[in-house]
Design a protein around this motif. Sequence first.
Motif, short mmCIF file in Angstrom:
data_model
loop_
_atom_site.label_atom_id
_atom_site.label_comp_id
_atom_site.label_asym_id
_atom_site.label_seq_id
_atom_site.Cartn_x
_atom_site.Cartn_y
_atom_site.Cartn_z
N LEU A 262 0.71 -1.26 0.00
CA LEU A 262 0.22 -0.06 -0.17
C LEU A 262 1.13 0.98 -0.06
CD1 LEU A 262 -2.62 -1.20 2.76
CD2 LEU A 262 -2.51 -1.41 0.13
N SER A 263 1.91 1.23 0.20
CA SER A 263 3.16 1.99 0.57
C SER A 263 3.72 2.70 -0.66
CB SER A 263 4.69 2.35 1.58
OG SER A 263 5.24 1.16 1.51
N PHE A 264 3.72 1.21 -1.85
CA PHE A 264 3.88 1.56 -3.25
C PHE A 264 3.23 1.90 -3.67
CE2 PHE A 264 4.25 0.13 -7.85
CZ PHE A 264 5.79 -0.22 -7.53
N GLY A 265 3.91 3.67 -4.10
CA GLY A 265 2.78 4.75 -4.93
C GLY A 265 2.45 5.73 -4.59
N SER A 266 2.93 5.52 -3.58
CA SER A 266 2.89 6.75 -2.87
C SER A 266 3.35 8.06 -2.91
CB SER A 266 2.46 6.25 -1.04
OG SER A 266 4.29 6.24 -0.93
N ILE A 267 2.76 9.06 -1.99
CA ILE A 267 3.92 9.99 -2.47
C ILE A 267 5.26 10.71 -1.42
CG2 ILE A 267 3.17 10.64 -4.84
CD1 ILE A 267 1.10 13.13 -3.08
N GLY A 268 5.73 11.86 -1.71
CA GLY A 268 6.38 11.84 -0.53
C GLY A 268 7.90 12.19 -0.74
N GLY A 269 8.25 13.08 0.51
CA GLY A 269 9.88 12.68 0.63
C GLY A 269 9.93 13.46 2.06
N PRO A 270 11.58 13.88 0.95
CA PRO A 270 11.94 14.60 2.59
C PRO A 270 12.20 15.96 2.81
CG PRO A 270 13.75 14.56 0.88
CD PRO A 270 12.85 14.17 0.58
N GLU A 271 11.70 17.03 4.33
CA GLU A 271 11.66 18.13 4.49
C GLU A 271 12.23 18.97 4.82
OE1 GLU A 271 6.73 19.95 6.08
OE2 GLU A 271 7.91 18.56 7.46
N ARG A 272 12.27 19.96 4.90
CA ARG A 272 13.36 20.84 5.91
C ARG A 272 12.41 21.78 5.80
NH1 ARG A 272 18.43 19.00 7.64
NH2 ARG A 272 19.11 17.73 5.75
N HIS A 273 13.11 22.57 7.28
CA HIS A 273 12.09 23.87 7.77
C HIS A 273 13.27 24.34 7.72
CE1 HIS A 273 9.97 26.69 10.24
NE2 HIS A 273 11.40 26.16 11.34
N THR A 274 13.18 25.80 7.22
CA THR A 274 14.08 27.00 7.00
C THR A 274 13.70 28.78 7.48
OG1 THR A 274 15.34 25.47 5.00
CG2 THR A 274 16.03 28.39 5.54
N ASP A 275 14.44 29.23 8.33
CA ASP A 275 14.47 30.34 8.66
C ASP A 275 15.29 31.02 7.85
OD1 ASP A 275 12.52 29.87 10.63
OD2 ASP A 275 14.71 29.55 12.32
N VAL A 276 14.43 32.31 6.88
CA VAL A 276 14.71 33.04 5.97
C VAL A 276 14.46 34.44 6.00
CG1 VAL A 276 14.82 33.65 3.34
CG2 VAL A 276 14.69 31.47 3.75
N VAL A 277 15.35 34.99 6.67
CA VAL A 277 15.66 36.64 7.18
C VAL A 277 16.36 37.74 5.04
CG1 VAL A 277 16.03 38.48 8.79
CG2 VAL A 277 15.23 36.28 9.75
N THR A 278 15.65 38.24 4.90
CA THR A 278 16.01 39.85 4.60
C THR A 278 16.30 40.60 4.88
OG1 THR A 278 14.23 38.52 2.30
CG2 THR A 278 15.21 40.13 1.80
N LEU A 279 17.17 40.96 4.55
CA LEU A 279 18.43 42.53 5.01
C LEU A 279 17.83 43.22 4.48
CD1 LEU A 279 21.23 40.19 5.39
CD2 LEU A 279 19.57 40.35 7.81
N ALA A 280 17.61 44.34 4.98
CA ALA A 280 18.06 45.86 3.98
C ALA A 280 18.31 45.99 3.12
CB ALA A 280 17.65 46.78 5.40
N ASN A 281 19.90 45.42 2.98
CA ASN A 281 20.74 45.57 2.07
C ASN A 281 20.38 44.67 0.61
OD1 ASN A 281 21.84 43.32 3.07
ND2 ASN A 281 23.34 43.85 3.52
N GLY A 282 19.23 43.68 1.18
CA GLY A 282 18.51 42.97 0.02
C GLY A 282 18.84 40.98 0.07
N PHE A 283 20.21 41.53 0.58
CA PHE A 283 21.12 39.73 1.22
C PHE A 283 19.93 39.45 1.58
CE2 PHE A 283 24.20 42.32 -0.14
CZ PHE A 283 24.94 41.46 -0.83
N GLU A 284 20.19 38.04 2.67
CA GLU A 284 19.49 36.15 3.09
C GLU A 284 20.22 36.16 3.93
OE1 GLU A 284 16.06 35.66 -0.46
OE2 GLU A 284 17.49 34.62 0.29
N GLU A 285 19.70 36.20 5.42
CA GLU A 285 20.22 35.43 6.23
C GLU A 285 19.62 34.26 6.16
OE1 GLU A 285 21.13 37.32 10.07
OE2 GLU A 285 22.77 38.35 9.25
N ARG A 286 20.22 32.89 5.90
CA ARG A 286 18.77 31.31 6.02
C ARG A 286 19.94 30.59 7.42
NH1 ARG A 286 20.04 32.66 1.02
NH2 ARG A 286 22.00 31.57 0.62
N ASN A 287 19.27 29.93 7.84
CA ASN A 287 18.79 29.12 9.42
C ASN A 287 17.98 28.08 9.67
OD1 ASN A 287 21.87 31.30 10.18
ND2 ASN A 287 20.24 32.43 10.51
N THR A 288 18.53 26.76 10.00
CA THR A 288 17.01 26.20 10.72
C THR A 288 18.01 25.76 11.79
OG1 THR A 288 16.84 24.31 9.76
CG2 THR A 288 18.63 24.27 9.35
#
Length: 210
Positions: free
Chosen positions: A12-38
Amino acid sequence: MNFHEVRFPASLSFGSIGGPERHTDVVTLANGFEERNTPWRHSRRRYDAGVAMRSLDDIETLIAFFEARQGQIYGFRWKDWTDYKSCGARAEVGYDDQVIAVGDDVTSDFQLVKQYRSGQQVYERPITKPVAGTVRVGLGGDEQQEGVHYEVEADTGMIRFVHPPNEGVEITAGFEFDVPVRFDIDRIQTSLASFQAGDAPNVPIVEVRV
């Protein structure tokens, strides 16, 4: 830990859909650059078992399994058909598939792991639910014998050697494995009319830490 050492029917799991998931915090700085952490060191996998239901017998099996786990209360094993071996999808499991550690003359217990490589980057995933009877272990290029040189804890993924491996000796392993999961829902809604019309029930599954 509320966990049942039973596998969701692999058919029954054969044919299911899914995969890995990550959790990322993205902060866009005033200069347009990003800081990414998890806050997550390891990814978490999600699946939908509903799309694999092909008959009313499948639905009956699903409901029985769901009721036996009391919905979200008890976790269980899940076979991810896209990623369930220490080797490549078309290869056979070998004792030298993965380097899991290096001996130090002291440590006897080692966690099974699977490495994912892309370029110079490597992610090491702990394997906590190996499939009993599939684990093979090697020391320094020589395969060892289960029950003589080591034991396997199938519910934790720990390898326990009778004698600590010598310092500098490479410890390798090959195995099949399941993903520890639970239902991510407390109700399953099905109807004969919708199923015959090709509408599969929504049955979300989520990985749990064990």
